[in-house]
Write a protein that holds these residues in place. Structure first.
Motif, PDB file in Angstrom:
ATOM      1  N   VAL A  25      -3.412  -2.070  -4.499  1.00  0.00           N
ATOM      2  CA  VAL A  25      -4.060  -1.110  -3.606  1.00  0.00           C
ATOM      3  C   VAL A  25      -5.091  -1.817  -2.742  1.00  0.00           C
ATOM      4  N   LYS A  26      -5.035  -1.561  -1.448  1.00  0.00           N
ATOM      5  CA  LYS A  26      -5.998  -2.137  -0.513  1.00  0.00           C
ATOM      6  C   LYS A  26      -6.594  -1.028   0.345  1.00  0.00           C
ATOM      7  N   TYR A  27      -7.871  -1.191   0.688  1.00  0.00           N
ATOM      8  CA  TYR A  27      -8.576  -0.219   1.523  1.00  0.00           C
ATOM      9  C   TYR A  27      -9.013  -0.895   2.819  1.00  0.00           C
ATOM     10  N   TYR A  28      -9.009  -0.092   3.898  1.00  0.00           N
ATOM     11  CA  TYR A  28      -9.386  -0.633   5.197  1.00  0.00           C
ATOM     12  C   TYR A  28     -10.310   0.326   5.939  1.00  0.00           C
ATOM     13  N   LEU A  29     -11.298  -0.243   6.599  1.00  0.00           N
ATOM     14  CA  LEU A  29     -12.168   0.499   7.503  1.00  0.00           C
ATOM     15  C   LEU A  29     -11.732   0.167   8.923  1.00  0.00           C
ATOM     16  N   VAL A  30     -11.413   1.194   9.694  1.00  0.00           N
ATOM     17  CA  VAL A  30     -10.919   0.990  11.060  1.00  0.00           C
ATOM     18  C   VAL A  30     -11.956   1.500  12.052  1.00  0.00           C
ATOM     19  N   GLN A  31     -12.373   0.608  12.934  1.00  0.00           N
ATOM     20  CA  GLN A  31     -13.361   0.949  13.958  1.00  0.00           C
ATOM     21  C   GLN A  31     -12.890   0.342  15.283  1.00  0.00           C
TER      22      GLN A  31
ATOM     23  N   ALA B 125       6.835   2.918  -2.290  1.00  0.00           N
ATOM     24  CA  ALA B 125       5.761   1.992  -1.935  1.00  0.00           C
ATOM     25  C   ALA B 125       6.155   0.537  -2.116  1.00  0.00           C
ATOM     26  N   CYS B 126       7.334   0.294  -2.642  1.00  0.00           N
ATOM     27  CA  CYS B 126       7.832  -1.082  -2.766  1.00  0.00           C
ATOM     28  C   CYS B 126       8.490  -1.513  -1.459  1.00  0.00           C
ATOM     29  N   ARG B 127       9.311  -0.641  -0.906  1.00  0.00           N
ATOM     30  CA  ARG B 127       9.983  -0.932   0.360  1.00  0.00           C
ATOM     31  C   ARG B 127       9.249  -0.339   1.561  1.00  0.00           C
ATOM     32  N   ASP B 128       8.194   0.415   1.292  1.00  0.00           N
ATOM     33  CA  ASP B 128       7.442   1.106   2.340  1.00  0.00           C
ATOM     34  C   ASP B 128       8.376   1.998   3.152  1.00  0.00           C
ATOM     35  N   GLU B 129       9.060   2.889   2.426  1.00  0.00           N
ATOM     36  CA  GLU B 129      10.000   3.817   3.041  1.00  0.00           C
ATOM     37  C   GLU B 129       9.653   5.245   2.639  1.00  0.00           C
ATOM     38  N   LEU B 130       9.690   6.138   3.617  1.00  0.00           N
ATOM     39  CA  LEU B 130       9.482   7.557   3.331  1.00  0.00           C
ATOM     40  C   LEU B 130      10.839   8.184   3.067  1.00  0.00           C
ATOM     41  N   CYS B 131      11.009   8.722   1.850  1.00  0.00           N
ATOM     42  CA  CYS B 131      12.305   9.221   1.395  1.00  0.00           C
ATOM     43  C   CYS B 131      12.335  10.739   1.397  1.00  0.00           C
ATOM     44  N   LEU B 132      13.486  11.276   1.751  1.00  0.00           N
ATOM     45  CA  LEU B 132      13.700  12.713   1.853  1.00  0.00           C
ATOM     46  C   LEU B 132      14.874  13.106   0.970  1.00  0.00           C
ATOM     47  N   SER B 133      14.637  14.066   0.081  1.00  0.00           N
ATOM     48  CA  SER B 133      15.686  14.517  -0.830  1.00  0.00           C
ATOM     49  C   SER B 133      16.492  15.644  -0.198  1.00  0.00           C
ATOM     50  N   MET B 134      17.820  15.541  -0.315  1.00  0.00           N
ATOM     51  CA  MET B 134      18.703  16.603   0.163  1.00  0.00           C
ATOM     52  C   MET B 134      19.138  17.468  -1.016  1.00  0.00           C
ATOM     53  N   GLY B 135      18.160  17.996  -1.719  1.00  0.00           N
ATOM     54  CA  GLY B 135      18.452  18.919  -2.809  1.00  0.00           C
ATOM     55  C   GLY B 135      19.280  18.328  -3.919  1.00  0.00           C
ATOM     56  N   GLY B 136      19.100  17.052  -4.218  1.00  0.00           N
ATOM     57  CA  GLY B 136      19.855  16.410  -5.280  1.00  0.00           C
ATOM     58  C   GLY B 136      21.170  15.819  -4.827  1.00  0.00           C
ATOM     59  N   ARG B 137      21.582  16.102  -3.591  1.00  0.00           N
ATOM     60  CA  ARG B 137      22.850  15.552  -3.085  1.00  0.00           C
ATOM     61  C   ARG B 137      22.708  14.073  -2.742  1.00  0.00           C
ATOM     62  N   ALA B 138      21.591  13.751  -2.100  1.00  0.00           N
ATOM     63  CA  ALA B 138      21.359  12.374  -1.673  1.00  0.00           C
ATOM     64  C   ALA B 138      19.887  12.211  -1.338  1.00  0.00           C
ATOM     65  N   ILE B 139      19.438  10.962  -1.270  1.00  0.00           N
ATOM     66  CA  ILE B 139      18.090  10.636  -0.817  1.00  0.00           C
ATOM     67  C   ILE B 139      18.241   9.779   0.426  1.00  0.00           C
ATOM     68  N   ILE B 140      17.643  10.214   1.521  1.00  0.00           N
ATOM     69  CA  ILE B 140      17.764   9.466   2.760  1.00  0.00           C
ATOM     70  C   ILE B 140      16.404   8.912   3.161  1.00  0.00           C
TER      71      ILE B 140
ATOM     72  N   ILE C 176      -0.950   1.536  -0.410  1.00  0.00           N
ATOM     73  CA  ILE C 176      -0.405   1.409  -1.765  1.00  0.00           C
ATOM     74  C   ILE C 176       0.872   0.579  -1.696  1.00  0.00           C
ATOM     75  N   ILE C 177       0.889  -0.510  -2.414  1.00  0.00           N
ATOM     76  CA  ILE C 177       2.055  -1.399  -2.436  1.00  0.00           C
ATOM     77  C   ILE C 177       2.531  -1.521  -3.888  1.00  0.00           C
ATOM     78  N   LYS C 178       3.807  -1.386  -4.096  1.00  0.00           N
ATOM     79  CA  LYS C 178       4.371  -1.591  -5.426  1.00  0.00           C
ATOM     80  C   LYS C 178       5.136  -2.926  -5.449  1.00  0.00           C
ATOM     81  N   LYS C 179       4.805  -3.752  -6.424  1.00  0.00           N
ATOM     82  CA  LYS C 179       5.507  -5.011  -6.665  1.00  0.00           C
ATOM     83  C   LYS C 179       6.250  -4.892  -7.987  1.00  0.00           C
ATOM     84  N   TYR C 180       7.169  -5.799  -8.242  1.00  0.00           N
ATOM     85  CA  TYR C 180       7.827  -5.798  -9.549  1.00  0.00           C
ATOM     86  C   TYR C 180       8.026  -7.218 -10.048  1.00  0.00           C
TER      87      TYR C 180
END
Length: 214
Positions: free
Chosen positions: A155-161, A76-91, A137-141
């Motif tokens: 955290v921000k909420y939005y109503l979409v119409q 949520a800091c970089r807004d990236e969806l990460c996929l684990s390759m069984g501990g070998r790598a995260i892409i 959800i945004i993570k800052k540091y």
């Protein structure tokens, strides 16, 4: 001696087959992304992931195809969806190809640029009807103690119409958007136990109430 040689050859073949089989499960298109970059500091507090650092078996729509039981987590800091390759790598999955995904029992969507008032990226879907409620959800540091970097959430909420989004800064926005139902919405919220209901569930409940009344 011949038996020994045959046994060694068979062992090597089986080991090779096992390796290929192990790699085969990661040969799908979804696993062909770039490796996630490490953060520029080794020690920190909290986590840059949306909820916690545990990857979970999830379902994701990728390039218009659903992949089931893949290990996902949302940076949520970089807004990236990460996929684990069984501990070998995260892409990192390409945002251009991600549609929807279910992670930790929560529904998410990757918005492109068709919704006015929202930046493209990943949003949790709290209500998905004719009108929608999204959570960002945004993570800052920052060095909160002057020494160690610490991640904290925004955290921000939005109503979409009608593909136009307004930020939710309290349940009063629903009365402004649905003016004929303003008094009924207020009575409905007053009937709820506000101490035991989260913002997520409150906004979803209001939208379900509005949908019944419309």
């Amino acid at each position: 001696m011949k038996r020994f040689i045959l046994a060694v050859v068979l062992f090597m073949v089986l080991c090779g087959t096992g390796t290929l089989l192990g790699q085969g499960m990661y040969d799908k298109a979804i696993y062909r992304g770039p490796v996630a970059l490490a953060y520029p500091f080794k020690t920190y507090k909290g986590t840059y992931y949306a909820f916690d650092k545990q990857f979970e078996a999830s379902d994701v729509e990728y390039n218009r195809k659903w992949y089931r039981n893949v290990e996902l987590n949302l940076d949520a800091c970089r807004d990236e969806l990460c996929l684990s390759m069984g501990g070998r790598a995260i892409i990192v999955l390409s945002k251009d190809l991600v549609g929807r995904f279910v992670f930790g029992g929560r529904n998410f969507i990757c918005l492109k640029d068709e919704t006015s008032g929202l930046d493209p990226g990943y949003y949790q879907v709290l209500y998905d009807g004719e009108d929608k409620v999204y959570k960002k959800i945004i993570k800052k540091y920052d060095k909160t103690d002057g020494i160690t970097q610490e991640f904290y959430p925004l955290v921000k909420y939005y109503l979409v119409q009608d593909n136009k989004a307004v930020q939710i800064k309290g349940y009063g926005i629903f009365g402004k958007v649905y003016k004929p139902l303003k008094k009924e919405i207020k009575r409905f919220v007053s009937s709820l136990d506000r101490r035991s209901i989260s913002e997520d569930n409150l906004y979803a409940a209001i939208m379900e109430f509005v949908a019944r009344k419309k």
